[in-house]
Design a protein around this motif. Structure first.
Motif, PDB file in Angstrom:
ATOM      1  N   LEU A 181       0.818  -1.213   0.000  1.00  0.00           N
ATOM      2  CA  LEU A 181       0.000   0.000   0.000  1.00  0.00           C
ATOM      3  C   LEU A 181       0.852   1.263   0.000  1.00  0.00           C
ATOM      4  N   ASN A 182       1.961   1.271   0.731  1.00  0.00           N
ATOM      5  CA  ASN A 182       2.810   2.463   0.793  1.00  0.00           C
ATOM      6  C   ASN A 182       3.291   2.871  -0.592  1.00  0.00           C
ATOM      7  N   TYR A 183       3.714   1.904  -1.362  1.00  0.00           N
ATOM      8  CA  TYR A 183       4.291   2.214  -2.669  1.00  0.00           C
ATOM      9  C   TYR A 183       3.226   2.366  -3.752  1.00  0.00           C
ATOM     10  N   GLU A 184       2.064   1.787  -3.508  1.00  0.00           N
ATOM     11  CA  GLU A 184       0.937   2.054  -4.401  1.00  0.00           C
ATOM     12  C   GLU A 184       0.546   3.529  -4.295  1.00  0.00           C
ATOM     13  N   ILE A 185       0.534   4.058  -3.076  1.00  0.00           N
ATOM     14  CA  ILE A 185       0.197   5.466  -2.860  1.00  0.00           C
ATOM     15  C   ILE A 185       1.303   6.371  -3.414  1.00  0.00           C
ATOM     16  N   LEU A 186       2.563   5.971  -3.245  1.00  0.00           N
ATOM     17  CA  LEU A 186       3.671   6.773  -3.764  1.00  0.00           C
ATOM     18  C   LEU A 186       3.589   6.959  -5.278  1.00  0.00           C
ATOM     19  N   SER A 187       3.125   5.929  -5.995  1.00  0.00           N
ATOM     20  CA  SER A 187       3.032   6.067  -7.455  1.00  0.00           C
ATOM     21  C   SER A 187       2.049   7.174  -7.828  1.00  0.00           C
ATOM     22  N   LEU A 188       0.992   7.340  -7.034  1.00  0.00           N
ATOM     23  CA  LEU A 188       0.021   8.409  -7.297  1.00  0.00           C
ATOM     24  C   LEU A 188       0.623   9.774  -6.942  1.00  0.00           C
ATOM     25  N   ILE A 189       1.370   9.837  -5.839  1.00  0.00           N
ATOM     26  CA  ILE A 189       2.048  11.080  -5.467  1.00  0.00           C
ATOM     27  C   ILE A 189       3.026  11.497  -6.558  1.00  0.00           C
ATOM     28  N   ILE A 190       3.750  10.540  -7.108  1.00  0.00           N
ATOM     29  CA  ILE A 190       4.701  10.833  -8.193  1.00  0.00           C
ATOM     30  C   ILE A 190       3.970  11.407  -9.396  1.00  0.00           C
ATOM     31  N   GLU A 191       2.823  10.811  -9.742  1.00  0.00           N
ATOM     32  CA  GLU A 191       2.047  11.333 -10.866  1.00  0.00           C
ATOM     33  C   GLU A 191       1.626  12.776 -10.622  1.00  0.00           C
ATOM     34  N   ARG A 192       1.124  13.053  -9.426  1.00  0.00           N
ATOM     35  CA  ARG A 192       0.644  14.407  -9.122  1.00  0.00           C
ATOM     36  C   ARG A 192       1.788  15.420  -9.145  1.00  0.00           C
TER      37      ARG A 192
ATOM     38  N   ALA B 193       4.955  15.057 -10.445  1.00  0.00           N
ATOM     39  CA  ALA B 193       5.742  15.100 -11.681  1.00  0.00           C
ATOM     40  C   ALA B 193       4.923  15.633 -12.846  1.00  0.00           C
ATOM     41  N   GLY B 194       3.582  15.589 -12.704  1.00  0.00           N
ATOM     42  CA  GLY B 194       2.722  16.063 -13.777  1.00  0.00           C
ATOM     43  C   GLY B 194       2.734  15.155 -14.992  1.00  0.00           C
ATOM     44  N   MET B 195       2.902  13.867 -14.753  1.00  0.00           N
ATOM     45  CA  MET B 195       2.915  12.895 -15.857  1.00  0.00           C
ATOM     46  C   MET B 195       2.466  11.542 -15.328  1.00  0.00           C
ATOM     47  N   ARG B 196       2.094  10.650 -16.236  1.00  0.00           N
ATOM     48  CA  ARG B 196       1.696   9.304 -15.832  1.00  0.00           C
ATOM     49  C   ARG B 196       2.880   8.589 -15.208  1.00  0.00           C
ATOM     50  N   PHE B 197       2.578   7.665 -14.321  1.00  0.00           N
ATOM     51  CA  PHE B 197       3.634   6.969 -13.596  1.00  0.00           C
ATOM     52  C   PHE B 197       4.592   6.271 -14.551  1.00  0.00           C
ATOM     53  N   LYS B 198       4.069   5.680 -15.613  1.00  0.00           N
ATOM     54  CA  LYS B 198       4.947   4.965 -16.547  1.00  0.00           C
ATOM     55  C   LYS B 198       5.943   5.924 -17.191  1.00  0.00           C
ATOM     56  N   ASP B 199       5.519   7.164 -17.437  1.00  0.00           N
ATOM     57  CA  ASP B 199       6.432   8.154 -18.009  1.00  0.00           C
ATOM     58  C   ASP B 199       7.427   8.641 -16.965  1.00  0.00           C
TER      59      ASP B 199
ATOM     60  N   VAL C 234       8.655   6.837 -14.536  1.00  0.00           N
ATOM     61  CA  VAL C 234       9.672   5.788 -14.410  1.00  0.00           C
ATOM     62  C   VAL C 234      10.767   6.005 -15.445  1.00  0.00           C
ATOM     63  N   ARG C 235      10.357   6.357 -16.648  1.00  0.00           N
ATOM     64  CA  ARG C 235      11.336   6.590 -17.720  1.00  0.00           C
ATOM     65  C   ARG C 235      12.117   7.883 -17.501  1.00  0.00           C
ATOM     66  N   GLU C 236      11.404   8.979 -17.219  1.00  0.00           N
ATOM     67  CA  GLU C 236      12.041  10.298 -17.172  1.00  0.00           C
ATOM     68  C   GLU C 236      12.843  10.537 -15.893  1.00  0.00           C
ATOM     69  N   LEU C 237      12.402   9.958 -14.777  1.00  0.00           N
ATOM     70  CA  LEU C 237      13.054  10.226 -13.498  1.00  0.00           C
ATOM     71  C   LEU C 237      14.056   9.149 -13.083  1.00  0.00           C
ATOM     72  N   VAL C 238      13.935   7.956 -13.663  1.00  0.00           N
ATOM     73  CA  VAL C 238      14.810   6.859 -13.239  1.00  0.00           C
ATOM     74  C   VAL C 238      15.618   6.285 -14.399  1.00  0.00           C
ATOM     75  N   ALA C 239      14.942   5.703 -15.375  1.00  0.00           N
ATOM     76  CA  ALA C 239      15.654   4.996 -16.445  1.00  0.00           C
ATOM     77  C   ALA C 239      16.625   5.904 -17.201  1.00  0.00           C
ATOM     78  N   THR C 240      16.127   7.003 -17.731  1.00  0.00           N
ATOM     79  CA  THR C 240      16.979   7.876 -18.545  1.00  0.00           C
ATOM     80  C   THR C 240      18.142   8.475 -17.758  1.00  0.00           C
ATOM     81  N   PRO C 241      17.908   9.066 -16.565  1.00  0.00           N
ATOM     82  CA  PRO C 241      19.043   9.624 -15.819  1.00  0.00           C
ATOM     83  C   PRO C 241      20.099   8.588 -15.423  1.00  0.00           C
TER      84      PRO C 241
END
Length: 434
Positions: A216-227, A229-235, A237-244
């Motif tokens: 539950l903690n990390y399910e909620i974090l994915s929504l916080i990240i969306e809010r 970051a202003g982008m969908r969680f899948k994006d 993951v790419r923009e904040l983690v994979a690419t950097p």
């Protein structure tokens, strides 16, 4: 030494304190399952003894597909894929094949959150921002009526540290039942599930008081990240983690949320790239071979993938995990500031409270990873165990680490895939004199 790990730590030259039964070669009809195990060894790979041991273990345990990457002194010395990513099409499983890796997703979700904090996008309080104002308006909170008011005290860091007070995985199935009921009325997502969760799910401890591992903690974090970051969680993951981190986005991405038949192309809306199909045994039929062909997100908790996104729905390749580890070991402050690393390496407040053993100031969960203090620095680990897949990053010796992932779990009904694989890799390294 900084080391990000997605696994259970191995002491130098020792087995894990695990109860493990060697696979019985005749337990399943291997010839009807995968037969020979094809291998794709990256040119320049050393330690061929690892290949021998992995193939032997996969044949004995009836494992469909797997990949292994070995690093020595932060350099990849071995990279290989084995078996099949898809038994229907016989597509090979490569070291670059992405496969769902369960709770290793939490490491990526934590990194995305820390990156937002580093960029000043969580708010002026950073990790100490309270989550309700991020996710709900005052009017929406007021409309809830009765709810556990301790929800209002949960901070972002409490979610990251599994110290929010939300119930552990062993008892939070009540929330899953809530989600299933809600899903009958509307398309289920974390956005419409969260208010329902606040109203119906009480806390079992005050925030910061106790360590309780829960998706539950990390399910909620994915929504916080969306809010934030202003982008969908899948994006994100790419923009904040994979690419950097220099990871190919086709080797690390949010997995599709629904089972996909083998002949159906995955849409761009669901996934950045195709991934290995996952296989599981029928839990009630341990004397028969796996049911062929199902990716089974529903079997993992019964929730829509949009909800499980940040907790267990990110797919990685073995090489992607190795790249993540190499980057964070050799250039840690190129990704996160020293202040964020200090956050990771500081024991959370729950460590000083009773009832949190075996966690201690020498070994504690912090910001998406278990942190272990060693005489020569720090190591990190995060385990992953699913019904249908597994992936782990392990330290074998101070200067040798390896990654193992598989698109199945308990393939012979007895041993976990990652345990079978890392014991095989360990045997190969010992045979090679490592």
């Amino acid at each position: 030494m900084l080391l990000l790990a997605a696994a259970i730590l191995l002491a130098e030259g020792q087995f894990l304190p695990f109860s493990f039964t060697e696979p019985k070669p005749g337990y399943l009809e291997t010839s009807k399952w995968i037969g020979e195990v094809p291998s794709q060894i990256k040119p320049g790979s050393q330690v061929p003894q690892v290949t021998t041991e992995v193939i032997k273990a996969m044949k004995a345990s009836n494992m469909p597909g797997a990949a292994v990457v070995v690093m020595e002194n932060d350099v990849v010395i071995y990279s290989a894929g084995f078996g099949y990513a898809n038994l229907t099409t016989t597509e090979p499983f490569l070291a670059t094949t992405a496969s769902r890796c369960g709770s290793i997703s939490k490491t990526a979700t934590a990194l995305a959150t820390l990156k937002l904090a580093d960029l000043g996008k969580l708010g002026r309080r950073g990790l100490d921002e309270k989550i309700l104002p991020i996710l709900m308006t005052e009017r929406e909170v007021y409309a809830l009526g009765g709810y556990d008011k301790r929800w209002g005290e949960i901070k972002v860091r409490d979610l990251l540290d599994h110290a929010s007070g939300l119930p552990s995985n062993s008892i939070y199935l009540t929330s899953h039942k809530i989600a299933q009921e809600l899903g009958k009325k509307m398309r289920l997502s974390m956005a419409n599930f969260f208010p329902y969760l606040v109203k119906n799910q009480g806390l079992t401890a005050s925030p910061g008081e106790k360590w309780q591992y829960t998706n539950l903690n990390y399910e909620i974090l994915s929504l916080i990240i969306e809010r934030k970051a202003g982008m969908r969680f899948k994006d994100a993951v790419r923009e904040l983690v994979a690419t950097p981190l220099g990871i190919n986005p086709r080797q690390m991405f949010l997995s599709p949320t629904r089972p996909v038949p083998p002949d159906v192309k995955v849409s761009e809306d669901d996934s950045t790239s195709p991934e290995a199909r996952c296989y599981q045994k029928d839990p009630g039929m341990f004397d028969s071979i796996f049911k062929e062909g199902d990716k089974v997100p529903e079997a993992y908790g019964g929730l829509d993938g949009d909800i499980l996104a940040g907790a267990g729905h990110i797919a990685f390749s073995a090489e992607a995990i190795a790249t993540m580890v190499q980057t964070l070991r050799t250039r840690p402050t190129a990704y996160l500031s020293k202040a964020m690393w200090d956050e990771i390496l500081t024991p959370p407040v729950y460590v000083s409270k009773p009832g949190n053993e075996p966690k201690s100031a020498q070994y504690f969960y912090s910001k998406g990873t278990n942190v272990r203090r060693n005489p020569d620095g720090y190591t990190f680990d995060h385990g992953a165990m699913l019904m249908h897949a597994g992936g782990n990053y392990l330290e074998y010796k101070t200067n040798i680490q390896f990654v193992v992932i598989a698109n199945s779990n308990m393939p012979n009904g007895q041993g976990l895939s990652d345990v079978i694989l890392f014991q095989a890799v360990r045997k190969g390294l010992i045979a090679a004199g490592k």
